[in-house]
Design a protein around this motif. Structure first.
Motif, mmCIF file in Angstrom:
data_model
loop_
_atom_site.group_PDB
_atom_site.id
_atom_site.type_symbol
_atom_site.label_atom_id
_atom_site.label_comp_id
_atom_site.label_asym_id
_atom_site.label_seq_id
_atom_site.Cartn_x
_atom_site.Cartn_y
_atom_site.Cartn_z
ATOM 1 N N SER A 49 2.289 -4.511 -3.221
ATOM 2 C CA SER A 49 1.196 -3.773 -3.853
ATOM 3 C C SER A 49 1.523 -2.280 -3.829
ATOM 4 N N PRO A 50 0.827 -1.480 -4.650
ATOM 5 C CA PRO A 50 1.029 -0.032 -4.581
ATOM 6 C C PRO A 50 0.724 0.489 -3.177
ATOM 7 N N GLY A 51 1.600 1.363 -2.693
ATOM 8 C CA GLY A 51 1.302 2.078 -1.448
ATOM 9 C C GLY A 51 1.575 1.332 -0.170
ATOM 10 N N SER A 52 2.289 0.203 -0.230
ATOM 11 C CA SER A 52 2.551 -0.567 1.001
ATOM 12 C C SER A 52 3.590 0.086 1.907
ATOM 13 N N GLY A 53 4.265 1.105 1.372
ATOM 14 C CA GLY A 53 5.231 1.812 2.223
ATOM 15 C C GLY A 53 6.680 1.584 1.846
ATOM 16 N N LYS A 54 6.940 1.160 0.609
ATOM 17 C CA LYS A 54 8.323 0.854 0.188
ATOM 18 C C LYS A 54 9.202 2.111 0.217
ATOM 19 N N THR A 55 8.734 3.184 -0.423
ATOM 20 C CA THR A 55 9.577 4.391 -0.511
ATOM 21 C C THR A 55 9.763 5.021 0.861
ATOM 22 N N THR A 56 8.713 5.018 1.672
ATOM 23 C CA THR A 56 8.833 5.572 3.023
ATOM 24 C C THR A 56 9.863 4.781 3.831
ATOM 25 N N LEU A 57 9.828 3.462 3.696
ATOM 26 C CA LEU A 57 10.809 2.628 4.413
ATOM 27 C C LEU A 57 12.225 2.956 3.940
ATOM 28 N N ARG A 82 8.376 10.712 -9.164
ATOM 29 C CA ARG A 82 8.100 11.149 -7.789
ATOM 30 C C ARG A 82 8.909 10.394 -6.734
ATOM 31 N N ASP A 83 8.986 9.070 -6.867
ATOM 32 C CA ASP A 83 9.710 8.316 -5.837
ATOM 33 C C ASP A 83 11.199 8.660 -5.872
ATOM 34 N N ALA A 84 11.752 8.807 -7.089
ATOM 35 C CA ALA A 84 13.181 9.156 -7.184
ATOM 36 C C ALA A 84 13.430 10.529 -6.563
ATOM 37 N N GLU A 85 12.497 11.460 -6.751
ATOM 38 C CA GLU A 85 12.667 12.798 -6.153
ATOM 39 C C GLU A 85 12.703 12.693 -4.626
ATOM 40 N N ARG A 86 11.842 11.830 -4.067
ATOM 41 C CA ARG A 86 11.838 11.659 -2.603
ATOM 42 C C ARG A 86 13.178 11.101 -2.124
ATOM 43 N N ILE A 87 13.715 10.142 -2.860
ATOM 44 C CA ILE A 87 14.982 9.518 -2.446
ATOM 45 C C ILE A 87 16.154 10.477 -2.690
ATOM 46 N N ILE A 131 16.389 -1.964 -5.179
ATOM 47 C CA ILE A 131 15.545 -1.787 -6.359
ATOM 48 C C ILE A 131 14.101 -1.835 -5.876
ATOM 49 N N GLU A 132 13.407 -0.698 -5.959
ATOM 50 C CA GLU A 132 11.981 -0.682 -5.602
ATOM 51 C C GLU A 132 11.190 -0.985 -6.862
ATOM 52 N N ASN A 133 10.554 -2.142 -6.877
ATOM 53 C CA ASN A 133 9.817 -2.565 -8.075
ATOM 54 C C ASN A 133 8.525 -1.763 -8.228
ATOM 55 N N THR A 179 4.219 -4.130 7.034
ATOM 56 C CA THR A 179 4.454 -2.702 7.256
ATOM 57 C C THR A 179 3.218 -2.029 7.870
ATOM 58 N N LYS A 180 3.436 -0.804 8.341
ATOM 59 C CA LYS A 180 2.373 0.045 8.917
ATOM 60 C C LYS A 180 1.731 -0.576 10.154
ATOM 61 N N ILE A 181 2.541 -1.180 11.025
ATOM 62 C CA ILE A 181 1.941 -1.831 12.204
ATOM 63 C C ILE A 181 1.419 -0.819 13.217
ATOM 64 N N ASP A 182 1.724 0.475 13.016
ATOM 65 C CA ASP A 182 1.084 1.498 13.868
ATOM 66 C C ASP A 182 -0.429 1.514 13.631
ATOM 67 N N LEU A 183 -0.881 0.910 12.513
ATOM 68 C CA LEU A 183 -2.319 0.904 12.195
ATOM 69 C C LEU A 183 -3.045 -0.353 12.694
ATOM 70 N N LEU A 210 6.955 -3.983 11.096
ATOM 71 C CA LEU A 210 7.519 -2.678 11.461
ATOM 72 C C LEU A 210 6.593 -1.543 11.060
ATOM 73 N N SER A 211 6.928 -0.379 11.562
ATOM 74 C CA SER A 211 6.239 0.852 11.159
ATOM 75 C C SER A 211 7.280 1.940 10.901
ATOM 76 N N SER A 212 7.238 2.485 9.701
ATOM 77 C CA SER A 212 8.134 3.604 9.373
ATOM 78 C C SER A 212 7.706 4.865 10.098
ATOM 79 N N VAL A 213 6.443 4.908 10.547
ATOM 80 C CA VAL A 213 5.910 6.101 11.203
ATOM 81 C C VAL A 213 6.247 6.088 12.704
ATOM 82 N N SER A 214 5.943 4.985 13.385
ATOM 83 C CA SER A 214 6.200 4.953 14.839
ATOM 84 C C SER A 214 7.629 4.521 15.151
#
Ligand SMILES: Nc1nc2c(ncn2[C@@H]2O[C@H](COP(=O)(O)OP(=O)(O)OP(=O)(O)O)[C@@H](O)[C@H]2O)c(=O)[nH]1
Ligand SMILES: [Mg+2]
Length: 230
Positions: A49-57, A82-87, A131-133, A179-183, A210-214
């Motif tokens: 879904s949108p915002g699940s943390g793909k680009t952050t991962l 935007r996502d390509a700029e982050r990568i 490939i991030e869909n 994802t986001k198991i810190d939450l 996993l958590s990309s943050v913690s």
């Protein structure tokens, strides 16, 4: 209605058109896979879904494994770079594909992404192409892109019922990443329930959390990638 994946009440004519579109897509996906292998790489298709943390991962993965693996990325979104700029800020080859409204990538579009990646590589090799869909848990599951494995992700705030309610991506993936198991302390997300529902759909699914943050659980993901790229 989505113009290609026919995601509501299709008529028999719609089904025929969709079947021939899917056959053409599968052929293009096959050709993409050969091109990816010619780059020296294996490919993952990330679906969520949108915002699940793909680009952050992906950002965290490049930071951690960038000196061990040559990673390239194809970003899929409806709009924006935007996502390509982050990568790109992480210093790896990346191309942004925008679908202009379609809720998923398809193999012919990814072929154009491969053209751009090949131009950027100038004959250099890759180990891993990710490939991030487009953020969507339904339509991307119908379209092979040339990936060697699919990964489906669900984040803790989305709730544990997503595998049961949106089964198609779980049927066709090899790996389910929570994802986001810190939450977890703040949301009602019984990991064992989400896992049991996913395994009921696909008993061969590997599950990790996993958590990309913690950073919790990230080592298992990195180990998976190192094993996957051989
Ligand atoms: N708490 C927490 N937030 C996270 C984590 N990973 C990502 N986020 C946040 O979640 C939001 C969405 O993250 P993205 O990585 O952009 O998600 P995405 O799946 O790439 O989004 P789309 O490309 O729009 O589908 C951002 O605000 C991130 O900072 C995590 O592990 N924990
Ligand atoms: Mg993203």
């Amino acid at each position: 209605m989505c113009d290609t994946c026919g995601c509501h009440s299709p008529s028999s004519t719609t089904i025929e058109i969709n079947q021939s579109l899917l056959a053409a897509n599968n052929q293009a996906a096959h050709a993409n896979q050969h091109r990816i292998e010619a780059m020296g790489a294996v490919a993952l298709n990330l679906i969520s879904s949108p915002g699940s943390g793909k680009t952050t991962l992906l950002e965290k993965t490049i930071e951690a494994l960038g000196d061990k693996l040559r990673i390239g990325v194809i970003e899929g979104d409806i709009e924006t770079e935007r996502d390509a700029e982050r990568i790109r800020a992480k210093g790896v080859p990346v191309v942004q594909l925008t679908t202009g409204g379609a809720c998923h990538l398809d193999a012919p579009l990814v072929a154009r992404g491969l053209d751009a990646i090949e131009r950027e590589l100038k004959g250099e090799k890759l180990d891993l192409l990710v490939i991030e869909n487009v953020g969507n848990l339904v339509c991307p599951a119908t379209f092979a892109l040339g990936e060697h494995q699919r990964v489906v992700l669900v984040s803790v705030p989305e709730g544990p019922d997503k595998p049961a309610k949106y089964p198609s991506a779980f049927h066709s993936s090899k790996l389910f990443v929570i994802t986001k198991i810190d939450l977890l302390p703040y949301f009602d997300f019984p990991v064992n329930e989400a896992t049991a529902d996913a395994l009921a759909l696909n008993p061969d699914l590997r599950v990790m959390a996993l958590s990309s943050v913690s950073g919790q659980g990230m080592e298992e993901w990195f180990d998976f990638l190192l094993e996957f790229t051989g």
